[in-house]
Design a protein around this motif. Structure first.
Motif, PDB file in Angstrom:
ATOM      1  N   GLY A 262       0.820  -1.198   0.000  1.00 56.47           N
ATOM      2  CA  GLY A 262       0.000   0.000   0.000  1.00 56.47           C
ATOM      3  C   GLY A 262       0.852   1.244   0.000  1.00 56.47           C
ATOM      4  N   ASP A 263       0.182   2.388  -0.101  1.00 60.49           N
ATOM      5  CA  ASP A 263       0.875   3.668  -0.130  1.00 60.49           C
ATOM      6  C   ASP A 263       1.245   4.114   1.274  1.00 60.49           C
ATOM      7  OD1 ASP A 263       0.593   3.770  -2.861  1.00 60.49           O
ATOM      8  OD2 ASP A 263      -1.268   4.931  -2.788  1.00 60.49           O
ATOM      9  N   SER A 264       2.300   4.890   1.362  1.00 62.76           N
ATOM     10  CA  SER A 264       2.748   5.425   2.632  1.00 62.76           C
ATOM     11  C   SER A 264       1.633   6.192   3.330  1.00 62.76           C
ATOM     12  CB  SER A 264       3.946   6.351   2.415  1.00 62.76           C
ATOM     13  OG  SER A 264       4.338   6.967   3.606  1.00 62.76           O
ATOM     14  N   GLY A 265       1.421   5.877   4.605  1.00 58.54           N
ATOM     15  CA  GLY A 265       0.418   6.567   5.401  1.00 58.54           C
ATOM     16  C   GLY A 265      -0.998   6.081   5.206  1.00 58.54           C
ATOM     17  N   GLY A 296       2.604  -0.716   6.627  1.00 53.81           N
ATOM     18  CA  GLY A 296       2.360  -1.327   7.913  1.00 53.81           C
ATOM     19  C   GLY A 296       0.865  -1.494   8.173  1.00 53.81           C
ATOM     20  N   PRO A 297       0.477  -1.992   9.348  1.00 55.64           N
ATOM     21  CA  PRO A 297       1.358  -2.166  10.503  1.00 55.64           C
ATOM     22  C   PRO A 297       2.132  -3.480  10.475  1.00 55.64           C
ATOM     23  CG  PRO A 297      -0.890  -2.703  11.105  1.00 55.64           C
ATOM     24  CD  PRO A 297      -0.948  -2.207   9.692  1.00 55.64           C
ATOM     25  N   CYS A 298       3.279  -3.437  11.149  1.00 57.10           N
ATOM     26  CA  CYS A 298       4.084  -4.621  11.417  1.00 57.10           C
ATOM     27  C   CYS A 298       4.184  -4.766  12.930  1.00 57.10           C
ATOM     28  CB  CYS A 298       5.465  -4.479  10.800  1.00 57.10           C
ATOM     29  SG  CYS A 298       5.485  -4.542   8.999  1.00 57.10           S
ATOM     30  N   ASN A 299       3.560  -5.798  13.471  1.00 51.66           N
ATOM     31  CA  ASN A 299       3.483  -5.982  14.912  1.00 51.66           C
ATOM     32  C   ASN A 299       4.238  -7.231  15.356  1.00 51.66           C
ATOM     33  OD1 ASN A 299       1.602  -3.770  15.061  1.00 51.66           O
ATOM     34  ND2 ASN A 299      -0.026  -5.179  14.447  1.00 51.66           N
ATOM     35  N   LYS A 327       4.342   1.833  10.762  1.00 55.50           N
ATOM     36  CA  LYS A 327       3.405   1.606  11.851  1.00 55.50           C
ATOM     37  C   LYS A 327       3.649   0.227  12.442  1.00 55.50           C
ATOM     38  CE  LYS A 327      -0.518   4.372  10.137  1.00 55.50           C
ATOM     39  NZ  LYS A 327      -1.952   4.322   9.746  1.00 55.50           N
ATOM     40  N   GLY A 328       3.480   0.115  13.741  1.00 52.98           N
ATOM     41  CA  GLY A 328       3.598  -1.192  14.371  1.00 52.98           C
ATOM     42  C   GLY A 328       3.932  -1.076  15.837  1.00 52.98           C
TER      43      GLY A 328
END
Length: 574
Positions: A262-265, A296-299, A327-328
């Protein structure tokens, strides 16, 4: 802001190109777009120029066909079939080959680990169920005597609990899609045969090499060299969980390892990536960010014992980072050597604007000679036992969004020294009014060394604490950078000047305004070696020895040595 918008626009165009089909010459496309934007008078015209420039790029299919025609396919080498065996494969203990030589702008040696410390062999023992080898056949049964030929066939055939062992040699690979998952008790393993280094080679025309389709989970990929791909070496598209990537050497492309689509943000198209470990690997010489979780997210991610270098150094690379997660939460970065990248070394949570992200831990890393920031934690976390030197801009930047930050036992020194890529800024920044007017930052700052941080002209620079900073604890730090302004504290009231001098730290003025500063030192730290060699270990008579605070200090130092009851200040225990 205009340049950021241009970057995001061009990035979106490039991400669109990194799909499931081979890509054209992206470098030429980006250069054309950048050249067009330089002549555009305003933002709208700039973006339009960028789009028109990318549309003028050669036809994708024609470009790919030309690339394929120009590339000689590697011919598999016939090999004698090994004797069948039912014995377990022992751990892989043979180091993988050295990557192509990479020469940084300057070549200090003191704190630089002997490369390649991360790549030491696969973890644990594996019993081979199936085999793949150059000269094999996908119509064969996949035994040691009659191996398969391709990664794709192995991925299409392996079942939960299976281990597929790859023999030495080159494997022409183009976007092998992994769709089968293991289970919690029976992962699927793709691994190099012990002592061997199979190479997955995209031949220069592949967009990517290994693609984990949405939902593919419980896999291990270990011991491979990945080369000659255009976009991503390994791509985890989304809803991928319990993935282990280890003992890999990934070079080139736009990113070595990429997570989510996906796109940033923006929201991820196919969901998050979670419970992933990337360890004991080398990722290098990528056009953009080497290890990239965008959007992201990467959790629940663990990045452990990695060497990351050479990312974002080329033209139109936008100063991309070594390791970045937009994000994560619950992200661990430990024991990594991240150096000589065009952007930041480590950049976490740049789109987690709500802030106060839990579980961010960055410790025992060597972050060296990155051309922007060394460590950037936008939304909170704990960083401890890191050495950060040679960055081109602020060595550490934290608390852009609401944050709880713990910065403990780090050595931050000799930043902004190399005139080839450096510019003046504070060495450490917390709560700067950047994307928020006054981000609230609850900051613990204990047992750190801030020393010899300067710009290319030799003017030293101290640390910056923004108007929203709340000092939970600030004590037992050593300051030795700027005599007339070691600390700039915008949150302090009742004083015209927000700069506190070295003398004011020593004479108690800083303590009288803040209620902090117990055990602070304003003396030269006496490192093992100065610039350009740079060895940040302490000499025996350093004032930082046995001068730290025990509360909240890590039990060991950056090299695993136990700390004394009264710990030393900085990342190293003498």
């Amino acid at each position: 802001m205009k340049h950021l918008f241009i970057f995001l626009t061009l990035t979106s165009l490039l991400l669109a190109a990194c799909g499931s089909t081979p890509t054209p010459d992206l470098e030429a496309t980006v250069r054309a777009a950048v050249a067009a934007t330089q002549t555009a008078p305003d933002l709208e015209a700039t973006v339009q120029a960028a789009v028109e420039a990318t549309q003028a790029a050669p036809d994708l299919e024609a470009t790919v066909q030309a690339a394929i025609a120009a590339t000689q396919a590697a011919q598999p080498t016939e090999m004698a079939a090994p004797e069948p065996t039912n014995t377990p494969v022992p751990p892989i203990n043979t180091p993988m080959p050295e990557p192509p030589t990479h020469t940084p702008v300057s070549e200090p040696v003191g704190d630089t680990p002997t490369p390649p410390p991360p790549i030491t062999g696969a973890v644990g023992s594996v019993a081979c169920i199936y085999y793949v080898a150059p000269g094999g056949s996908d119509d064969a049964p996949g035994t040691e005597a009659q191996p398969w030929a391709t990664f794709q066939h192995a991925a299409d055939t392996a079942q939960p609990g299976d281990s597929v062992c790859f023999r030495d040699g080159d494997y022409p690979t183009e976007e092998a899609h992994l769709t089968r998952s293991g289970t919690a008790d029976a992962a699927i393993t793709f691994i190099a045969y012990p002592g061997e280094s199979p190479i997955l080679d995209g031949g220069g025309s592949a967009g990517g090499l290994l693609i984990l389709d949405q939902g593919t989970s419980y896999l291990r990929i270990s011991g491979f060299i990945l080369r000659n791909f255009g976009c991503w070496g390994i791509d985890l598209t989304g809803e991928n969980r319990h993935i282990q990537l280890d003992h890999l050497d990934i070079g080139g492309g736009e990113a070595g390892v990429h997570f989510t689509v996906g796109d940033s943000g923006q929201p991820a198209q196919y969901g998050p990536v979670e419970n992933m470990t990337l360890a004991d690997s080398r990722i290098h010489d990528c056009q953009y960010t080497a290890v990239d979780c965008t959007p992201g997210p990467c959790n629940e991610m663990a990045f452990r014992s990695l060497e990351i270098y050479g990312a974002g150094l080329g033209e139109a690379s936008f100063a991309a980072d070594g390791l970045a997660v937009e994000k994560g939460m619950d992200i661990l970065v430990e024991d990594c050597y991240i150096h000589d990248n065009g952007g930041d070394g480590i950049d976490l949570n740049s789109r987690d604007r709500a802030g106060n992200v839990p579980g961010i831990i960055v410790h025992r890393n060597r972050v060296i000679r990155n051309h922007q920031n060394g460590i950037k934690l936008w939304a909170g976390g704990r960083m401890e036992n890191n050495i950060v030197w040679g960055q081109g801009n602020s060595a550490v930047w934290v608390g852009v969004f609401p944050s709880t930050m713990e910065v403990v036992n780090n050595t931050i020194a000799y930043n902004m020294w190399d005139p080839a890529y450096s510019e003046h800024n504070w060495a450490f920044v917390a709560g700067y009014p950047e994307e928020m007017e006054s981000p609230p930052v609850a900051l613990t700052l204990v047992n750190n060394i801030f020393a010899f941080n300067a710009d290319p002209t030799g003017e030293p620079t101290g640390i910056y604490l923004g108007p929203g900073v709340n000092l939970v604890r600030e004590n037992h730090n050593l300051y030795w950078s700027r005599v007339d302004g070691e600390i700039t504290a915008e949150f302090v009231s009742g004083r015209e000047d927000s700069d506190f001098t070295r003398a004011e730290i020593a004479d108690g003025t800083w303590a009288s305004y803040t209620g902090q500063g117990q055990g602070n030192i304003t003396s030269e730290p006496l490192f093992g070696a100065d610039w350009p060699e740079v060895d940040l270990r302490l000499q025996a008579d350093s004032p930082a020895v046995n001068a730290g605070g025990a509360v909240g200090a890590p039990a060991d130092d950056i090299e695993g040595r136990p700390r004394d009851t009264i710990p030393d200040i900085g990342a190293y225990e003498w």
